[in-house]
Write a protein that holds these residues in place. Structure first.
Motif, PDB file in Angstrom:
ATOM      1  N   TYR A 166      40.731  37.175  38.514  1.00 17.76           N
ATOM      2  CA  TYR A 166      39.351  37.550  38.205  1.00 17.76           C
ATOM      3  C   TYR A 166      38.801  36.653  37.099  1.00 17.76           C
ATOM      4  O   TYR A 166      39.533  36.203  36.207  1.00 17.76           O
ATOM      5  N   SER A 167      37.497  36.424  37.126  1.00 18.12           N
ATOM      6  CA  SER A 167      36.865  35.657  36.059  1.00 18.12           C
ATOM      7  C   SER A 167      35.595  36.361  35.601  1.00 18.12           C
ATOM      8  O   SER A 167      35.017  37.176  36.330  1.00 18.12           O
ATOM      9  N   PHE A 168      35.156  36.026  34.388  1.00 20.36           N
ATOM     10  CA  PHE A 168      33.978  36.665  33.800  1.00 20.36           C
ATOM     11  C   PHE A 168      33.518  35.871  32.591  1.00 20.36           C
ATOM     12  O   PHE A 168      34.321  35.218  31.912  1.00 20.36           O
ATOM     13  N   ARG A 213      33.747  30.999  29.852  1.00 22.15           N
ATOM     14  CA  ARG A 213      34.178  31.895  30.923  1.00 22.15           C
ATOM     15  C   ARG A 213      35.706  32.017  30.919  1.00 22.15           C
ATOM     16  O   ARG A 213      36.415  31.037  30.704  1.00 22.15           O
ATOM     17  N   TYR A 229      40.404  27.011  40.749  1.00 22.76           N
ATOM     18  CA  TYR A 229      39.405  27.552  39.819  1.00 22.76           C
ATOM     19  C   TYR A 229      38.828  26.422  38.969  1.00 22.76           C
ATOM     20  O   TYR A 229      39.565  25.585  38.439  1.00 22.76           O
ATOM     21  N   LEU A 266      35.375  45.472  41.540  1.00 22.99           N
ATOM     22  CA  LEU A 266      34.062  44.855  41.670  1.00 22.99           C
ATOM     23  C   LEU A 266      32.966  45.891  41.841  1.00 22.99           C
ATOM     24  O   LEU A 266      31.800  45.617  41.601  1.00 22.99           O
ATOM     25  N   ARG A 274      33.902  38.673  38.624  1.00 22.15           N
ATOM     26  CA  ARG A 274      34.005  37.884  39.849  1.00 22.15           C
ATOM     27  C   ARG A 274      35.469  37.755  40.267  1.00 22.15           C
ATOM     28  O   ARG A 274      36.323  37.416  39.452  1.00 22.15           O
ATOM     29  N   GLN A 275      35.739  38.048  41.527  1.00 21.92           N
ATOM     30  CA  GLN A 275      37.095  37.882  42.042  1.00 21.92           C
ATOM     31  C   GLN A 275      37.224  36.480  42.620  1.00 21.92           C
ATOM     32  O   GLN A 275      36.547  36.120  43.581  1.00 21.92           O
ATOM     33  N   GLU A 276      38.091  35.674  42.020  1.00 16.82           N
ATOM     34  CA  GLU A 276      38.287  34.298  42.482  1.00 16.82           C
ATOM     35  C   GLU A 276      39.144  34.273  43.741  1.00 16.82           C
ATOM     36  O   GLU A 276      38.890  33.513  44.673  1.00 16.82           O
TER      37      GLU A 276
END
Length: 361
Positions: free
Chosen positions: A110-112, A252, A246, A96, A103-105
């Motif tokens: 991780y998501s983006f 995304r 999530y 990060l 973004r760390q869920e």
């Protein structure tokens, strides 16, 4: 806990423990450097060749069958993330710090923002076109695995080269920093579309993937529900404990280890479609570390499972906590094995003796 393996070119859900062999056949990939990206060469079975050959005259967007994934198909944030990871000299364990667009869920998830509206529209049009053409012309359709009754393996319709380019150019630079062992390199992939809606598949039972790193991007459409629940990693004491839910957003992507237990929660309305890429690292799969995770290393569970993390396919104690989904009632599940003998949580055997199942029938 389950994984999927290729058998006669069909990916099927099977228990991981105590079976340790995961065989991949009829889907080999040779990665060669060519102008900065990878080309793929697959030795497909006759049905895969037939599907691609029969669909070729009906392709709607030929660019999706090329071997270069265009950068303009990406969301601007994704371009920035990849560039930051490529240029970064930081020797940090916190990714990060490299890019604010990541973004760390939860831990190791991780998501983006990933795909542009242009790509999403084009890809969805192509898939819908394939569904229509395959029905009209009786073209064989390879489903993602034995747990999904809808969707299609996109490699089999001719998209392996474009997915390989995307994998090597954009997925791998992230994966090798997020998951240094599992993502050190990618040799192969199993890529497919999953589809959920009220009159088809509602969701997907808890499982783990036959991937080393999983990439999952939502491509549509209008829907409610259909969240993705994450639990612990395979074989860990908390692998049936819920850690995060999530919420999919169109365009995304979420990336996680294939050994992470997760499941697609039931859709409430509308329809959801996702492109999923199971990335595979052959060297990692041959390592002692992989074998320990996938077969021999299994910690004693630290307590009863969370209900959302239960698998009706594989969990021995499922019926003591939940009723079967309506669509599964009347079926038998002879492959239930989890938790493995000797690794049960405290009170497991007493519960099995004292309680009556909530009913599988």
């Amino acid at each position: 806990c389950c994984c999927c393996f290729a058998a006669c070119c069909c990916f099927m859900a099977v228990p991981i423990f105590p079976r340790s062999a995961i065989r991949l056949i009829n889907a080999t990939l040779t990665v060669l450097p060519f102008a900065g990206f990878a080309r793929s060469f697959s030795s497909s079975s006759s049905i895969m060749t037939e599907t691609e050959r029969l669909y070729r005259p009906h392709r709607k967007h030929p660019a999706l069958f090329d071997d270069v994934f265009a950068q303009e198909w990406l969301h601007p944030d994704m371009v920035k993330i990849v560039k930051s990871f490529h240029d970064s000299k930081l020797s940090t364990s916190d990714p990060l710090q490299i890019s604010p667009f990541l973004r760390q869920e939860t831990e190791e998830v991780y998501s983006f923002s990933c795909m542009s509206p242009t790509f999403i529209s084009m890809f969805n049009e192509e898939i819908e076109n394939f569904y229509t053409v395959s029905t009209e012309h009786k073209i064989p359709v390879k489903r993602p695995n034995s747990m999904n009754n809808y969707g299609v393996v996109v490699n089999t319709i001719g998209m392996r080269p474009i997915i390989t380019s995307f994998q090597q150019l954009y997925v791998w630079p992230l994966a090798k920093r997020l998951f240094p062992k599992e993502g050190a390199k990618f040799d192969d992939h199993h890529s497919f579309i999953v589809k959920y809606q009220a009159d088809e598949d509602l969701g997907l039972d808890m499982h783990v993937d036959d991937s080393d790193v999983t990439f999952n991007v939502c491509l549509g459409h209008d829907f409610t529900g259909a969240t993705l629940s994450f639990c612990g990693n395979l074989g860990r004491a908390n692998h049936r404990k819920h850690v995060h839910t999530y919420h999919h957003e169109i365009g995304r992507a979420v990336m996680h280890l294939g050994s992470r237990r997760h499941g697609a929660d039931d859709i409430a309305s509308g329809s959801r479609a996702n492109l999923i890429v199971w990335n595979q690292n052959h060297a990692w799969r041959e390592s002692p570390g992989y074998q320990r995770i996938r077969s021999t290393l299994y910690e004693r569970e630290d307590g009863p499972p969370d209900a959302v993390c239960l698998s009706y396919t594989h969990d021995r104690d499922y019926s003591f906590y939940k009723e079967l989904p309506k669509s599964k009632k009347g079926q038998t599940f002879s492959e239930r094995w989890c938790p493995p003998e000797g690794r049960e949580y405290k009170g497991f055997h007493e519960k099995m003796m004292e309680q009556s199942p909530m009913g599988d029938l």
